[in-house]
Design a protein around this motif. Structure first.
Motif, PDB file in Angstrom:
ATOM      1  N   GLN A 147     -11.018   8.159  -0.416  1.00  0.00           N
ATOM      2  CA  GLN A 147     -11.064   6.765  -0.006  1.00  0.00           C
ATOM      3  C   GLN A 147      -9.899   6.482   0.936  1.00  0.00           C
ATOM      4  OE1 GLN A 147     -11.301   7.173  -3.633  1.00  0.00           O
ATOM      5  NE2 GLN A 147      -9.137   7.705  -3.678  1.00  0.00           N
ATOM      6  N   ALA A 148     -10.062   5.437   1.761  1.00  0.00           N
ATOM      7  CA  ALA A 148      -9.027   5.111   2.738  1.00  0.00           C
ATOM      8  C   ALA A 148      -8.998   3.603   2.976  1.00  0.00           C
ATOM      9  CB  ALA A 148      -9.264   5.849   4.050  1.00  0.00           C
ATOM     10  N   LEU A 149      -7.798   3.118   3.269  1.00  0.00           N
ATOM     11  CA  LEU A 149      -7.576   1.696   3.497  1.00  0.00           C
ATOM     12  C   LEU A 149      -7.248   1.422   4.956  1.00  0.00           C
ATOM     13  CD1 LEU A 149      -5.405   0.673   0.394  1.00  0.00           C
ATOM     14  CD2 LEU A 149      -7.881   0.593   0.659  1.00  0.00           C
ATOM     15  N   ALA A 150      -7.829   0.359   5.459  1.00  0.00           N
ATOM     16  CA  ALA A 150      -7.500  -0.160   6.779  1.00  0.00           C
ATOM     17  C   ALA A 150      -6.550  -1.342   6.579  1.00  0.00           C
ATOM     18  CB  ALA A 150      -8.777  -0.581   7.503  1.00  0.00           C
ATOM     19  N   VAL A 151      -6.575  -2.301   7.492  1.00  0.00           N
ATOM     20  CA  VAL A 151      -5.850  -3.567   7.312  1.00  0.00           C
ATOM     21  C   VAL A 151      -6.895  -4.674   7.293  1.00  0.00           C
ATOM     22  CG1 VAL A 151      -4.059  -5.119   8.147  1.00  0.00           C
ATOM     23  CG2 VAL A 151      -3.774  -2.652   8.387  1.00  0.00           C
ATOM     24  N   GLY A 152      -7.328  -5.131   8.452  1.00  0.00           N
ATOM     25  CA  GLY A 152      -8.422  -6.090   8.514  1.00  0.00           C
ATOM     26  C   GLY A 152      -8.044  -7.513   8.162  1.00  0.00           C
ATOM     27  N   ASN A 153      -6.985  -7.667   7.342  1.00  0.00           N
ATOM     28  CA  ASN A 153      -6.561  -8.972   6.848  1.00  0.00           C
ATOM     29  C   ASN A 153      -7.732  -9.758   6.279  1.00  0.00           C
ATOM     30  OD1 ASN A 153      -3.695  -8.956   7.172  1.00  0.00           O
ATOM     31  ND2 ASN A 153      -4.030  -8.972   9.381  1.00  0.00           N
ATOM     32  N   ALA A 154      -8.380  -9.107   5.314  1.00  0.00           N
ATOM     33  CA  ALA A 154      -9.465  -9.702   4.549  1.00  0.00           C
ATOM     34  C   ALA A 154      -9.466  -9.034   3.181  1.00  0.00           C
ATOM     35  CB  ALA A 154     -10.806  -9.489   5.242  1.00  0.00           C
ATOM     36  N   LEU A 155     -10.160  -9.642   2.233  1.00  0.00           N
ATOM     37  CA  LEU A 155     -10.244  -9.051   0.910  1.00  0.00           C
ATOM     38  C   LEU A 155     -11.102  -7.787   0.944  1.00  0.00           C
ATOM     39  CD1 LEU A 155     -10.736 -12.187  -1.396  1.00  0.00           C
ATOM     40  CD2 LEU A 155      -8.607 -11.091  -0.655  1.00  0.00           C
ATOM     41  N   ALA A 156     -10.746  -6.826   0.132  1.00  0.00           N
ATOM     42  CA  ALA A 156     -11.544  -5.614   0.011  1.00  0.00           C
ATOM     43  C   ALA A 156     -12.852  -5.940  -0.693  1.00  0.00           C
ATOM     44  CB  ALA A 156     -10.772  -4.548  -0.775  1.00  0.00           C
ATOM     45  N   ARG A 157     -13.937  -5.432  -0.136  1.00  0.00           N
ATOM     46  CA  ARG A 157     -15.263  -5.610  -0.718  1.00  0.00           C
ATOM     47  C   ARG A 157     -15.955  -4.254  -0.784  1.00  0.00           C
ATOM     48  NH1 ARG A 157     -14.665 -10.567  -2.925  1.00  0.00           N
ATOM     49  NH2 ARG A 157     -14.337 -12.213  -1.369  1.00  0.00           N
ATOM     50  N   ARG A 158     -16.781  -4.085  -1.794  1.00  0.00           N
ATOM     51  CA  ARG A 158     -17.447  -2.799  -1.993  1.00  0.00           C
ATOM     52  C   ARG A 158     -18.301  -2.403  -0.792  1.00  0.00           C
ATOM     53  NH1 ARG A 158     -20.773  -1.272  -7.519  1.00  0.00           N
ATOM     54  NH2 ARG A 158     -21.284   0.886  -6.973  1.00  0.00           N
ATOM     55  N   HIS A 159     -18.947  -3.373  -0.141  1.00  0.00           N
ATOM     56  CA  HIS A 159     -19.854  -3.055   0.966  1.00  0.00           C
ATOM     57  C   HIS A 159     -19.114  -2.493   2.187  1.00  0.00           C
ATOM     58  CE1 HIS A 159     -18.702  -6.425   3.565  1.00  0.00           C
ATOM     59  NE2 HIS A 159     -18.656  -7.180   2.483  1.00  0.00           N
ATOM     60  N   GLN A 160     -17.778  -2.623   2.230  1.00  0.00           N
ATOM     61  CA  GLN A 160     -17.023  -2.060   3.358  1.00  0.00           C
ATOM     62  C   GLN A 160     -17.069  -0.536   3.362  1.00  0.00           C
ATOM     63  OE1 GLN A 160     -13.261  -3.854   2.469  1.00  0.00           O
ATOM     64  NE2 GLN A 160     -13.912  -5.891   3.161  1.00  0.00           N
ATOM     65  N   GLY A 161     -17.374   0.049   2.214  1.00  0.00           N
ATOM     66  CA  GLY A 161     -17.427   1.501   2.110  1.00  0.00           C
ATOM     67  C   GLY A 161     -16.075   2.075   1.740  1.00  0.00           C
ATOM     68  N   PRO A 162     -16.043   3.271   1.172  1.00  0.00           N
ATOM     69  CA  PRO A 162     -14.795   3.831   0.649  1.00  0.00           C
ATOM     70  C   PRO A 162     -13.770   4.214   1.697  1.00  0.00           C
ATOM     71  CG  PRO A 162     -16.570   5.437   0.494  1.00  0.00           C
ATOM     72  CD  PRO A 162     -17.203   4.145   0.902  1.00  0.00           C
ATOM     73  N   TYR A 163     -14.154   4.269   2.979  1.00  0.00           N
ATOM     74  CA  TYR A 163     -13.204   4.690   4.013  1.00  0.00           C
ATOM     75  C   TYR A 163     -12.837   3.563   4.976  1.00  0.00           C
ATOM     76  CZ  TYR A 163     -13.927   9.358   2.238  1.00  0.00           C
ATOM     77  OH  TYR A 163     -13.972  10.455   1.411  1.00  0.00           O
ATOM     78  N   THR A 187      -1.983  -8.601   4.867  1.00  0.00           N
ATOM     79  CA  THR A 187      -0.595  -8.265   5.170  1.00  0.00           C
ATOM     80  C   THR A 187       0.362  -9.279   4.562  1.00  0.00           C
ATOM     81  OG1 THR A 187      -1.344  -7.383   7.299  1.00  0.00           O
ATOM     82  CG2 THR A 187       1.026  -7.764   7.039  1.00  0.00           C
ATOM     83  N   VAL A 188       1.363  -8.778   3.853  1.00  0.00           N
ATOM     84  CA  VAL A 188       2.461  -9.619   3.365  1.00  0.00           C
ATOM     85  C   VAL A 188       3.686  -9.277   4.205  1.00  0.00           C
ATOM     86  CG1 VAL A 188       3.818 -10.336   1.365  1.00  0.00           C
ATOM     87  CG2 VAL A 188       1.470  -9.503   1.055  1.00  0.00           C
ATOM     88  N   ARG A 189       4.321 -10.297   4.781  1.00  0.00           N
ATOM     89  CA  ARG A 189       5.434 -10.048   5.692  1.00  0.00           C
ATOM     90  C   ARG A 189       6.589 -10.995   5.416  1.00  0.00           C
ATOM     91  NH1 ARG A 189       1.610 -10.509  10.725  1.00  0.00           N
ATOM     92  NH2 ARG A 189       0.090 -11.893   9.801  1.00  0.00           N
ATOM     93  N   ARG A 190       7.620 -10.898   6.261  1.00  0.00           N
ATOM     94  CA  ARG A 190       8.844 -11.672   6.032  1.00  0.00           C
ATOM     95  C   ARG A 190       8.571 -13.176   6.000  1.00  0.00           C
ATOM     96  NH1 ARG A 190      13.289  -8.603   4.437  1.00  0.00           N
ATOM     97  NH2 ARG A 190      15.099  -9.981   4.320  1.00  0.00           N
ATOM     98  N   GLY A 191       7.614 -13.622   6.818  1.00  0.00           N
ATOM     99  CA  GLY A 191       7.339 -15.053   6.892  1.00  0.00           C
ATOM    100  C   GLY A 191       6.343 -15.565   5.875  1.00  0.00           C
ATOM    101  N   THR A 192       5.874 -14.717   4.965  1.00  0.00           N
ATOM    102  CA  THR A 192       4.903 -15.147   3.954  1.00  0.00           C
ATOM    103  C   THR A 192       5.637 -15.847   2.806  1.00  0.00           C
ATOM    104  OG1 THR A 192       3.492 -13.240   4.489  1.00  0.00           O
ATOM    105  CG2 THR A 192       3.048 -14.400   2.416  1.00  0.00           C
TER     106      THR A 192
END
Length: 255
Positions: free
Chosen positions: A184-200, A206-211
């Motif tokens: 399995q692999a993670l991208a960014v996308g700045n969205a919630l992970a969903r099963r339909h995105q596929g395992p790769y 993103t959580v950053r200094r200004g969050t």
């Protein structure tokens, strides 16, 4: 998705860093609201096998391998009994495999082993953190497989999860990551992970200094994510076109 955790990170790492106090407050919020952190491998296994997930599952992930993950994040994670995933760029970590390019002080392998012993999943993040979709096939294979080999050598177990540097991937990159043995692999996308995105192609926020803590609460609750990251998404789409153009140009030049 976290990167550096520190009081005074290097300028190059600052924007995508969080302070130790902010990280502690964010983990306390997850605990107070009943979230259950999982490793990336645990989430993928549950989705792959139709297994049950705990109430309010969440992934806490760290990219690159900054030293502050051990110094500042690990004690907070241990306090709450939280699982997490650390994706390491093996050529950036201090030690025998070190190469140039790291943006700040990085973990050494003893620290990585301590994180693993405490329940952190160690995943791959390439060897030298390039834009994988811009590499020719041989370099892409080297960056992916070399990372896996080094993690296996240092920890005694092959990593099964991967995160794309900069979040950039393509079908060719995803096929290579799969062929190297990552499940399995993670991208960014700045969205919630969903099963339909596929395992790769699982997405993260993103959580950053200004969050601040209010924005963090909205992110983990899945509220106003599209609005929060509207500018990021627009820039990502535009740069994706630029990268594809560069890759096509190199392919033509090589004929």
């Amino acid at each position: 998705m976290y990167h550096a955790v520190g009081h005074r990170p290097a300028r190059a790492a600052y924007g995508l860093s969080v302070s130790p106090d902010a990280f502690a407050d964010q983990m306390a919020l997850l605990a107070d609201r009943g979230f259950t952190p999982l490793t990336t491998a645990q989430l993928a296994h549950a989705w792959r096998t139709a297994g049950a997930l705990p109430l309010r599952p969440v992934l806490i992930t760290f990219d690159d391998g900054y030293e502050g993950v051990h110094r500042h994040a690990l004690p907070v994670l241990a306090k709450h009994g939280f699982a997490s995933t650390l994706f390491v760029s093996t050529g950036w970590l201090r030690g025998a495999h070190e190469e140039s390019g790291a943006l700040d002080t990085m973990l050494d392998w003893d620290q990585v082993r301590e994180l693993a012993a405490a329940g952190t999943e160690i995943g791959g993040h390439s060897h030298t953190h390039p834009q994988l979709d811009q590499l020719p096939d041989d370099q892409l294979w080297f960056e992916t497989l070399r990372c896996k080999e080094i993690v296996a050598e240092e920890l005694g177990a092959c990593p099964v999860s991967f995160a794309y540097p900069y979040g950039y991937s393509s079908r060719r990159v995803r096929r290579t990551v799969r062929a190297a043995g990552f499940t399995q692999a993670l991208a960014v996308g700045n969205a919630l992970a969903r099963r339909h995105q596929g395992p790769y192609a699982l997405e993260r926020v993103t959580v950053r200094r200004g969050t601040d803590i209010d924005e963090f609460a909205r992110l983990v609750e899945g509220r106003a994510i599209a609005r929060t990251f509207a500018r990021d998404r627009a820039l990502t789409k535009g740069y994706a076109l630029v990268r594809r153009g560069r890759q096509a140009g190199r392919a033509l030049a090589g004929r």
